[in-house]
Design an enzyme around this catalytic site. Structure first.
Site, PDB file in Angstrom:
ATOM      1  N   CYS A 187     -13.763  -0.930  -7.166  1.00 22.37           N
ATOM      2  CA  CYS A 187     -14.158   0.163  -6.370  1.00 22.37           C
ATOM      3  C   CYS A 187     -14.748   1.166  -7.128  1.00 22.37           C
ATOM      4  O   CYS A 187     -14.970   2.926  -6.500  1.00 22.37           O
ATOM      5  CB  CYS A 187     -12.849   0.187  -6.110  1.00 22.37           C
ATOM      6  SG  CYS A 187     -11.364   0.765  -6.473  1.00 22.37           S
ATOM      7  N   ARG A 221      -6.748   6.898  -7.421  1.00 19.24           N
ATOM      8  CA  ARG A 221      -7.975   6.691  -7.218  1.00 19.24           C
ATOM      9  C   ARG A 221      -8.581   8.824  -7.143  1.00 19.24           C
ATOM     10  O   ARG A 221      -9.789   8.999  -6.854  1.00 19.24           O
ATOM     11  CB  ARG A 221      -7.476   6.968  -5.940  1.00 19.24           C
ATOM     12  CG  ARG A 221      -7.268   5.954  -4.988  1.00 19.24           C
ATOM     13  CD  ARG A 221      -7.393   5.387  -3.986  1.00 19.24           C
ATOM     14  NE  ARG A 221      -6.956   3.973  -3.348  1.00 19.24           N
ATOM     15  CZ  ARG A 221      -5.952   3.395  -1.912  1.00 19.24           C
ATOM     16  NH1 ARG A 221      -6.310   4.497  -1.397  1.00 19.24           N
ATOM     17  NH2 ARG A 221      -6.206   2.355  -1.999  1.00 19.24           N
ATOM     18  N   LYS A 281       2.793  -5.649  -6.977  1.00 20.29           N
ATOM     19  CA  LYS A 281       1.739  -4.350  -7.349  1.00 20.29           C
ATOM     20  C   LYS A 281       2.039  -3.297  -5.540  1.00 20.29           C
ATOM     21  O   LYS A 281       1.574  -4.026  -4.605  1.00 20.29           O
ATOM     22  CB  LYS A 281       0.868  -3.639  -7.996  1.00 20.29           C
ATOM     23  CG  LYS A 281       0.204  -3.020  -7.787  1.00 20.29           C
ATOM     24  CD  LYS A 281      -1.281  -2.808  -7.622  1.00 20.29           C
ATOM     25  CE  LYS A 281      -2.487  -1.765  -7.697  1.00 20.29           C
ATOM     26  NZ  LYS A 281      -4.017  -1.885  -8.404  1.00 20.29           N
ATOM     27  N   LYS A 286      -1.232  -7.385  -3.067  1.00 20.46           N
ATOM     28  CA  LYS A 286      -1.110  -5.903  -3.640  1.00 20.46           C
ATOM     29  C   LYS A 286      -1.729  -5.439  -2.464  1.00 20.46           C
ATOM     30  O   LYS A 286      -2.190  -5.755  -1.590  1.00 20.46           O
ATOM     31  CB  LYS A 286      -2.943  -6.732  -4.279  1.00 20.46           C
ATOM     32  CG  LYS A 286      -2.853  -4.752  -4.543  1.00 20.46           C
ATOM     33  CD  LYS A 286      -4.408  -4.331  -5.283  1.00 20.46           C
ATOM     34  CE  LYS A 286      -5.097  -3.622  -4.784  1.00 20.46           C
ATOM     35  NZ  LYS A 286      -5.857  -3.038  -6.294  1.00 20.46           N
ATOM     36  N   TYR A 321       2.596   3.838 -16.697  1.00 21.45           N
ATOM     37  CA  TYR A 321       1.576   5.240 -17.529  1.00 21.45           C
ATOM     38  C   TYR A 321       3.003   5.356 -18.590  1.00 21.45           C
ATOM     39  O   TYR A 321       2.084   6.294 -19.242  1.00 21.45           O
ATOM     40  CB  TYR A 321       2.245   5.924 -16.618  1.00 21.45           C
ATOM     41  CG  TYR A 321       0.753   5.580 -15.491  1.00 21.45           C
ATOM     42  CD1 TYR A 321      -0.495   6.045 -15.913  1.00 21.45           C
ATOM     43  CD2 TYR A 321       0.548   4.904 -14.276  1.00 21.45           C
ATOM     44  CE1 TYR A 321      -1.780   5.044 -15.516  1.00 21.45           C
ATOM     45  CE2 TYR A 321      -0.062   4.548 -13.803  1.00 21.45           C
ATOM     46  CZ  TYR A 321      -1.493   4.101 -14.252  1.00 21.45           C
ATOM     47  OH  TYR A 321      -2.091   3.888 -13.322  1.00 21.45           O
ATOM     48  N   SER A 367       0.299   5.085  -9.861  1.00 15.34           N
ATOM     49  CA  SER A 367       0.457   6.214 -10.344  1.00 15.34           C
ATOM     50  C   SER A 367       1.230   7.413 -10.228  1.00 15.34           C
ATOM     51  O   SER A 367       1.878   8.087 -10.730  1.00 15.34           O
ATOM     52  CB  SER A 367      -1.313   6.072 -10.303  1.00 15.34           C
ATOM     53  OG  SER A 367      -1.577   5.939  -8.647  1.00 15.34           O
ATOM     54  N   CYS A 406     -12.698  -4.977 -10.343  1.00 14.80           N
ATOM     55  CA  CYS A 406     -12.610  -4.686  -9.116  1.00 14.80           C
ATOM     56  C   CYS A 406     -13.833  -3.690  -8.828  1.00 14.80           C
ATOM     57  O   CYS A 406     -15.170  -3.404 -10.344  1.00 14.80           O
ATOM     58  CB  CYS A 406     -11.704  -4.061  -9.218  1.00 14.80           C
ATOM     59  SG  CYS A 406     -11.336  -3.713  -7.132  1.00 14.80           S
ATOM     60  N   ARG A 456      -8.597   0.562   2.633  1.00 19.54           N
ATOM     61  CA  ARG A 456      -7.940  -0.809   2.057  1.00 19.54           C
ATOM     62  C   ARG A 456      -7.451  -1.864   3.107  1.00 19.54           C
ATOM     63  O   ARG A 456      -7.342  -2.644   2.142  1.00 19.54           O
ATOM     64  CB  ARG A 456      -8.204  -0.784   0.752  1.00 19.54           C
ATOM     65  CG  ARG A 456      -8.336   0.209   0.048  1.00 19.54           C
ATOM     66  CD  ARG A 456      -8.828  -0.069  -1.435  1.00 19.54           C
ATOM     67  NE  ARG A 456      -9.447   0.553  -2.152  1.00 19.54           N
ATOM     68  CZ  ARG A 456      -9.954   1.242  -2.995  1.00 19.54           C
ATOM     69  NH1 ARG A 456      -9.142   2.112  -2.952  1.00 19.54           N
ATOM     70  NH2 ARG A 456     -10.835   2.217  -2.867  1.00 19.54           N
TER      71      ARG A 456
HETATM   72  C1  PBG Z   1      -8.155  -1.246  -7.275  1.00 22.05           C
HETATM   73  C2  PBG Z   1      -6.825  -0.650  -8.750  1.00 22.05           C
HETATM   74  C3  PBG Z   1      -6.372   0.703  -7.508  1.00 22.05           C
HETATM   75  C4  PBG Z   1      -4.954   0.938  -8.568  1.00 22.05           C
HETATM   76  C5  PBG Z   1      -5.180  -0.471  -9.685  1.00 22.05           C
HETATM   77  N1  PBG Z   1      -6.271  -1.068  -9.413  1.00 22.05           N
HETATM   78  C6  PBG Z   1      -6.688   1.313  -7.017  1.00 22.05           C
HETATM   79  C7  PBG Z   1      -6.401   0.767  -5.597  1.00 22.05           C
HETATM   80  O1  PBG Z   1      -6.297  -0.715  -4.894  1.00 22.05           O
HETATM   81  O2  PBG Z   1      -6.897   1.972  -4.466  1.00 22.05           O
HETATM   82  C8  PBG Z   1      -4.037   1.617  -8.404  1.00 22.05           C
HETATM   83  C9  PBG Z   1      -3.004   1.809  -9.723  1.00 22.05           C
HETATM   84  C10 PBG Z   1      -1.868   3.112 -10.064  1.00 22.05           C
HETATM   85  O3  PBG Z   1      -1.985   3.630  -8.679  1.00 22.05           O
HETATM   86  O4  PBG Z   1      -1.965   2.241 -10.710  1.00 22.05           O
HETATM   87  N2  PBG Z   1      -9.063  -1.106  -8.749  1.00 22.05           N
END
Ligand code: PBG
Length: 331
Positions: free
Chosen positions: A121, A208, A251, A198, A316, A277, A119, A220
């Site tokens: 980001c 983030r 997810k 997702k 985690y 997270s 990704c 997003r």
């Molecule tokens: C994007 C990505 C995200 C997460 C995993 N891969 C963040 C997003 O899409 O904003 C989130 C994982 C988490 O919240 O633990 N690369």
């Protein structure tokens, strides 16, 4: 009803209970997400994820050793570069943070299965998952230009030693694009775990902060899914399987158990889920206040994911769950 011949429940003795248990778990199905950053000799605790750290590459050893000792032999790496730019160039740089981390870990711990997040980001100055459109609709990403960069990212990660790539960007056609780029470079055996379903979710908030990847403008929602939609989740999963995804990831986890079940029933590939997270942060915060029992909540959440149909669980809490599986508390 004839009381004498009434239907009976199973009498629940411990042995019988474990014999008839419907959901089985194994430590080999756990994935631990790990953050690596540029720099030297540093490990910073992430404030919204107590107990989770961002490590420089030279500081990862104790964590990797603990994971292996606990029976967790898969990690997913997220890179946090010092330098971010419009095109996310550090995502596919030969000496980028992920490339260095993967090659270090694979050389020293070949038994660790290393998955890399594909990704942009974490690497773009604007925090979006792709190249931002210069014209047309504002706040949007240029899907097809982004695909080329995702291909480069995946190939460079596998060259560095990654065992499996996990595209999480949600661009259209990315699985097919990454599959063909890997094949062209001779990596025909490297699997793709696609984040097919997702959802645009506030459960990613603490991530983030950890990755410094909050979008600097817009959000997003143009490329992540609306959480009101269930059938769309199935559609995305079917498309990704057709494009060559080997594993489908759903997810977040806790708010998407129905989607996990749908994808399990409608595809023939293993279903993974990521307890993100925000899920971890909520349990941590409430348990630190003494409002819930951390261990039992964590176990119940994990089992619910497997019961829904997941056979791979990213969390985690991987080490702690592995311990509970080994103790026979769950699984
Ligand atoms: C994007 C990505 C995200 C997460 C995993 N891969 C963040 C997003 O899409 O904003 C989130 C994982 C988490 O919240 O633990 N690369």
């Amino acid at each position: 009803m004839d009381l004498k011949n009434r239907p009976r429940r199973l009498r629940s003795t411990p042995n019988l209970r474990s014999m008839v248990r419907e959901t089985r778990m194994s430590t080999s199905s756990l994935i631990y997400p790990m953050f690596v950053m540029d720099g030297k000799s540093e490990a910073h605790e992430i404030s919204a994820l107590p107990g989770q750290y961002r490590y420089t590459v030279d500081m990862v050893d104790p964590e990797i050793e603990e994971l292996l000792k606990a029976g967790v032999s898969s990690i997913m790496l997220f890179g946090i570069p010092d330098h971010k730019d419009e095109l996310g160039t550090q995502a596919y740089a030969e000496d980028g943070i992920i490339q260095r981390a993967v090659s270090y870990i694979k050389n020293k711990y070949p038994e660790m299965f290393v998955i890399t997040d594909v990704c942009l980001c974490e690497y773009t100055s604007h925090g979006h998952c792709g190249v931002v459109c210069e014209c047309g609709r504002r706040h949007d990403v240029d899907n097809d230009r982004t695909l080329e960069l995702l291909q480069k990212t995946a190939v460079s990660q596998v060259l560095a030693g990654s065992d499996m790539v996990a595209p999480s960007d949600m661009m259209d056609g990315r699985v097919a694009a990454i599959r063909s780029a890997l094949d062209e470079n001779g990596f025909t055996g490297t699997p793709i775990m696609s984040y097919a379903a997702k959802y645009a979710s506030s459960f990613y908030g603490p991530f983030r902060e950890a990755a410094g990847s909050a979008p600097s403008f817009g959000d997003r929602r143009s490329y992540q899914m609306d959480y009101h939609n269930r059938r769309e989740g199935i559609k995305e999963a079917l498309l990704d399987v057709e494009e060559g995804a080997d594993i489908i990831m759903v997810k977040p986890c806790l708010s998407c158990l129905d989607i996990i079940r749908d994808v399990y029933e409608r595809t023939n590939v293993p279903v993974a889920t990521y307890s993100v997270s925000g899920e971890y942060a909520m349990v941590k915060a409430a348990s630190q206040k003494g409002w819930v029992d951390e261990k039992s909540i964590m176990c119940e959440m994990a089992v619910s994911a497997y019961r829904a149909g997941a056979s791979i669980y990213e969390t985690y809490y991987a080490k702690e769950i592995a311990e509970c599986i080994r103790e026979g508390r769950i699984g």
